[in-house]
Write an enzyme that holds these catalytic residues in place. Sequence first.
Site, PDB file in Angstrom:
ATOM      1  N   LYS A   1     -27.324  14.802 -51.092  1.00  0.00           N
ATOM      2  CA  LYS A   1     -26.164  15.579 -51.328  1.00  0.00           C
ATOM      3  C   LYS A   1     -24.895  14.844 -50.996  1.00  0.00           C
ATOM      4  O   LYS A   1     -24.680  14.184 -49.883  1.00  0.00           O
ATOM      5  CB  LYS A   1     -26.342  17.011 -50.478  1.00  0.00           C
ATOM      6  CG  LYS A   1     -27.756  17.610 -50.506  1.00  0.00           C
ATOM      7  CD  LYS A   1     -27.973  17.932 -52.039  1.00  0.00           C
ATOM      8  CE  LYS A   1     -27.088  19.332 -52.597  1.00  0.00           C
ATOM      9  NZ  LYS A   1     -27.490  19.626 -53.973  1.00  0.00           N
TER      10      LYS A   1
ATOM     11  N   SER B   1     -21.965  11.593 -36.431  1.00  0.00           N
ATOM     12  CA  SER B   1     -21.994  10.223 -35.790  1.00  0.00           C
ATOM     13  C   SER B   1     -23.479   9.589 -35.702  1.00  0.00           C
ATOM     14  O   SER B   1     -24.445  10.432 -36.070  1.00  0.00           O
ATOM     15  CB  SER B   1     -21.464  10.302 -34.197  1.00  0.00           C
ATOM     16  OG  SER B   1     -22.261  11.309 -33.623  1.00  0.00           O
TER      17      SER B   1
ATOM     18  N   HIS C   1     -27.216 -10.350 -16.244  1.00  0.00           N
ATOM     19  CA  HIS C   1     -27.838  -9.700 -17.309  1.00  0.00           C
ATOM     20  C   HIS C   1     -28.009 -10.766 -18.955  1.00  0.00           C
ATOM     21  O   HIS C   1     -26.888 -10.613 -19.655  1.00  0.00           O
ATOM     22  CB  HIS C   1     -26.736  -8.487 -17.807  1.00  0.00           C
ATOM     23  CG  HIS C   1     -27.150  -7.564 -16.803  1.00  0.00           C
ATOM     24  ND1 HIS C   1     -28.036  -6.508 -17.095  1.00  0.00           N
ATOM     25  CD2 HIS C   1     -26.096  -7.113 -15.681  1.00  0.00           C
ATOM     26  CE1 HIS C   1     -27.879  -5.522 -15.878  1.00  0.00           C
ATOM     27  NE2 HIS C   1     -26.750  -5.940 -15.190  1.00  0.00           N
TER      28      HIS C   1
ATOM     29  N   CYS D   1     -31.356  -7.957 -13.129  1.00  0.00           N
ATOM     30  CA  CYS D   1     -30.361  -7.351 -11.931  1.00  0.00           C
ATOM     31  C   CYS D   1     -31.218  -6.518 -10.880  1.00  0.00           C
ATOM     32  O   CYS D   1     -31.867  -7.089 -10.120  1.00  0.00           O
ATOM     33  CB  CYS D   1     -29.227  -6.554 -12.713  1.00  0.00           C
ATOM     34  SG  CYS D   1     -27.799  -6.440 -11.669  1.00  0.00           S
TER      35      CYS D   1
ATOM     36  N   ARG E   1     -23.403  -4.689  -7.567  1.00  0.00           N
ATOM     37  CA  ARG E   1     -22.664  -4.274  -5.930  1.00  0.00           C
ATOM     38  C   ARG E   1     -23.472  -5.028  -5.104  1.00  0.00           C
ATOM     39  O   ARG E   1     -23.031  -5.073  -3.784  1.00  0.00           O
ATOM     40  CB  ARG E   1     -22.284  -2.923  -5.757  1.00  0.00           C
ATOM     41  CG  ARG E   1     -21.276  -2.093  -6.499  1.00  0.00           C
ATOM     42  CD  ARG E   1     -20.947  -0.878  -5.988  1.00  0.00           C
ATOM     43  NE  ARG E   1     -20.251  -0.027  -6.832  1.00  0.00           N
ATOM     44  CZ  ARG E   1     -18.959  -0.191  -7.616  1.00  0.00           C
ATOM     45  NH1 ARG E   1     -18.294  -1.107  -6.995  1.00  0.00           N
ATOM     46  NH2 ARG E   1     -18.637   0.766  -8.369  1.00  0.00           N
TER      47      ARG E   1
ATOM     48  N   GLY F   1     -33.637  -5.170 -11.526  1.00  0.00           N
ATOM     49  CA  GLY F   1     -35.221  -5.871 -11.622  1.00  0.00           C
ATOM     50  C   GLY F   1     -35.350  -6.897 -10.705  1.00  0.00           C
ATOM     51  O   GLY F   1     -36.550  -7.106 -10.188  1.00  0.00           O
TER      52      GLY F   1
ATOM     53  N   LYS G   1     -20.474  10.579 -58.878  1.00  0.00           N
ATOM     54  CA  LYS G   1     -19.972  11.935 -58.199  1.00  0.00           C
ATOM     55  C   LYS G   1     -19.219  11.601 -57.206  1.00  0.00           C
ATOM     56  O   LYS G   1     -18.100  12.373 -57.291  1.00  0.00           O
ATOM     57  CB  LYS G   1     -21.308  12.669 -58.045  1.00  0.00           C
ATOM     58  CG  LYS G   1     -21.027  14.034 -57.952  1.00  0.00           C
ATOM     59  CD  LYS G   1     -22.382  14.738 -57.745  1.00  0.00           C
ATOM     60  CE  LYS G   1     -22.252  16.225 -57.427  1.00  0.00           C
ATOM     61  NZ  LYS G   1     -23.620  17.032 -57.239  1.00  0.00           N
TER      62      LYS G   1
ATOM     63  N   GLU H   1     -29.113   0.130  -0.939  1.00  0.00           N
ATOM     64  CA  GLU H   1     -28.706   1.103  -1.996  1.00  0.00           C
ATOM     65  C   GLU H   1     -29.710   2.311  -1.715  1.00  0.00           C
ATOM     66  O   GLU H   1     -29.139   3.373  -2.129  1.00  0.00           O
ATOM     67  CB  GLU H   1     -28.676   0.324  -3.465  1.00  0.00           C
ATOM     68  CG  GLU H   1     -28.380   1.337  -4.317  1.00  0.00           C
ATOM     69  CD  GLU H   1     -28.234   0.627  -5.815  1.00  0.00           C
ATOM     70  OE1 GLU H   1     -28.383  -0.536  -5.867  1.00  0.00           O
ATOM     71  OE2 GLU H   1     -27.974   1.555  -6.703  1.00  0.00           O
TER      72      GLU H   1
ATOM     73  N   GLU I   1     -29.478 -10.481 -21.188  1.00  0.00           N
ATOM     74  CA  GLU I   1     -29.528  -9.933 -22.396  1.00  0.00           C
ATOM     75  C   GLU I   1     -28.346  -9.702 -23.018  1.00  0.00           C
ATOM     76  O   GLU I   1     -28.315  -9.525 -24.318  1.00  0.00           O
ATOM     77  CB  GLU I   1     -30.199  -8.613 -22.243  1.00  0.00           C
ATOM     78  CG  GLU I   1     -29.645  -7.428 -21.611  1.00  0.00           C
ATOM     79  CD  GLU I   1     -29.514  -7.457 -20.026  1.00  0.00           C
ATOM     80  OE1 GLU I   1     -29.907  -8.539 -19.513  1.00  0.00           O
ATOM     81  OE2 GLU I   1     -29.250  -6.502 -19.595  1.00  0.00           O
TER      82      GLU I   1
ATOM     83  N   ASP J   1     -21.108  -1.211 -28.927  1.00  0.00           N
ATOM     84  CA  ASP J   1     -20.703  -1.812 -30.048  1.00  0.00           C
ATOM     85  C   ASP J   1     -20.092  -3.157 -30.049  1.00  0.00           C
ATOM     86  O   ASP J   1     -20.059  -3.934 -30.942  1.00  0.00           O
ATOM     87  CB  ASP J   1     -19.517  -0.856 -30.788  1.00  0.00           C
ATOM     88  CG  ASP J   1     -20.464   0.428 -31.722  1.00  0.00           C
ATOM     89  OD1 ASP J   1     -21.558  -0.121 -32.045  1.00  0.00           O
ATOM     90  OD2 ASP J   1     -20.089   1.377 -31.873  1.00  0.00           O
TER      91      ASP J   1
ATOM     92  N   GLN K   1     -17.701  14.585 -49.570  1.00  0.00           N
ATOM     93  CA  GLN K   1     -16.477  14.765 -50.263  1.00  0.00           C
ATOM     94  C   GLN K   1     -15.558  15.445 -49.203  1.00  0.00           C
ATOM     95  O   GLN K   1     -14.295  15.307 -49.337  1.00  0.00           O
ATOM     96  CB  GLN K   1     -16.622  15.807 -51.506  1.00  0.00           C
ATOM     97  CG  GLN K   1     -17.547  15.035 -52.587  1.00  0.00           C
ATOM     98  CD  GLN K   1     -17.870  16.034 -53.837  1.00  0.00           C
ATOM     99  OE1 GLN K   1     -17.039  16.814 -54.084  1.00  0.00           O
ATOM    100  NE2 GLN K   1     -18.922  15.987 -54.160  1.00  0.00           N
TER     101      GLN K   1
HETATM  102  N1  GLN Z   1     -27.849  -1.134  -8.627  1.00  0.00           N
HETATM  103  C1  GLN Z   1     -27.980  -2.541  -8.284  1.00  0.00           C
HETATM  104  C2  GLN Z   1     -26.764  -3.240  -7.990  1.00  0.00           C
HETATM  105  O1  GLN Z   1     -25.549  -2.470  -7.953  1.00  0.00           O
HETATM  106  C3  GLN Z   1     -28.276  -3.267  -9.921  1.00  0.00           C
HETATM  107  C4  GLN Z   1     -27.278  -3.121 -10.563  1.00  0.00           C
HETATM  108  C5  GLN Z   1     -27.819  -3.564 -12.290  1.00  0.00           C
HETATM  109  O2  GLN Z   1     -28.818  -3.347 -12.285  1.00  0.00           O
HETATM  110  N2  GLN Z   1     -26.912  -3.576 -13.026  1.00  0.00           N
HETATM  111  O3  GLN Z   1     -26.283  -4.302  -7.367  1.00  0.00           O
END
Ligand code: GLN
Length: 536
Positions: free
Chosen positions: A189, A15, A512, A381, A465, A383, A225, A405, A514, A73, A194
């Site tokens: 190889k 994998s 997020h 988030c 959360r 951050g 081959k 938290e 990203e 993925d 195979q």
């Molecule tokens: N731990 C934070 C929360 O639950 C941020 C979560 C995260 O960065 N995805 O709110």
Amino acid sequence: MRDPKYIFVVGGVMSGVGKGVATASIGRILKARGFRVTSVKIDPYVNVDAGTMNPTEHGEVFVLDDGTECDQDLGNYERFLDRDLSNANYMTTGSIYLSVINRERSLGYGGACVEVVPHIPLEVIARINRAVKQDKAEMVTIEIGGTVGEYQNVLFLEAIRMLKIKHPKDVLLVLVSYLPLQNKDNELKTKPTQYAVRTLNSAGLQPDIVIARAPLRLDGKRKAKIAFNCGLEKEDIISAPDVSSIYEIPVNFEKEKISERILPKFGLKPRAKDLADFRRLVTRIRGSKKPVRIGIVGKYFGSGSFMLADSYISVIEAIKHAAYHFRREPVIEWINAEKLGDLSKYHGLIVPGGFGSRGVEGKIKAITYAREKKVPFLGLCYGMQLATIEYARHVAKLARANTTEVNSRTPHPVIDILPEQKEKLEKADYGGTMRLGACPAILSKGTIAYGAYQANKISERHRHRYEVNPEYIAKLEKKGLIFSGRSPDHRLMEIMELPRKIHPFFVGTQFHPELKSRPLSPHPLFREFIKAAIKK
Ligand code: GLN
């Protein structure tokens, strides 16, 4: 509509050789050939979704618009196909058994004896068909996690076999294999491949195409081959050497004429050929020479840089998309939150998402540095939450401000649990219960966020959360912090930033971004962040 075409992708030998990207690339190529394609991923885990898996062991938890927490993925599929997917595109062993058992409990099998075979493979097939129907697809790629020969994906191979009996002309099997390099003779190889084919044969399956992943290009002799020993045509062995950018892969597969091998097997003619956008992207990537140096501050450092890259894959890809947009070479470095070191070499700093208390104080120190030294900063988030705490502590002078938290008894809980989340934690109801998936936000005119998106209303994906505590919003705003994005009811703070007069780019998002960046259309906030980093 005609019967859909099914392209199964399984792994052989080992994998981690890029089966997901290979699957995504096949999807992209068929899309470029004018077909409507969708993708499904099947994970062999008993976990019902990826939300309860540790990212340092299993890679990033990707989140879809509908809140599905899934394998990374799906991120590859979305980036390559340039479209949004949903819950229908993902299944795990756990989720499959769960629905079979639930159906049995409600007499859904009408008194039949429910058995592993055929009912589990039939459920797999039904789910693939559901995705096809929902996405109105003409073709579907189905990637099976793990490698052939593993006990846990036998039932998925059985699903392929069963589907093939009913639709012999509509099912294709691609084996993504690996050819190790024998350094003594510098020879790739073929024997492990195979064996992998023979393992498939013993499950009643014969691959139609073998993608030969290897450190080097595969020569004709080696192709012949594999073909001879495995009962394939030489042209069905696709060489897939290591590449410097994953976005080269669709282009490389087409150089090997993969779609000209796939389509005739389905009795189809290619409708179009348009990979021009990916070709341009590859040229652009190759021309991106001048570096932009981005530091990512994280805590997961016992895991080695491979796992690290895997657990933040969408952040890394989003940085790359934005850097290539400006023809810059993205140089991404990991900064250990527990020993920061010299931060002056970075053009920009990112504090990505995370959970728990380890590394938090180091991340806050890095944020102080970015704020005071005017280094472009993007908080994702956690951050964003930590940037709010940093501002509360050092600018609003709320001593020992924190998130509950980390410290449930902080005198200033500027980040606190979302009310609807409290009960769930008390009941240890963790799976699939965060604030998840796409939520709308309203942006304030004149802010960095508004300038980036050029829109009043946006939609972004969440997974958290905790939130900015409403009781502190006015206090923080009075001290100059801007909440430039809010939920439509104004209750939740979705984006925070500093005024441009004070800092060139200091932005944090509760969501997020990203997850929605695409190679051909970088995310607006990453784009503006990289732009500011280049200016620095
Ligand atoms: N731990 C934070 C929360 O639950 C941020 C979560 C995260 O960065 N995805 O709110």
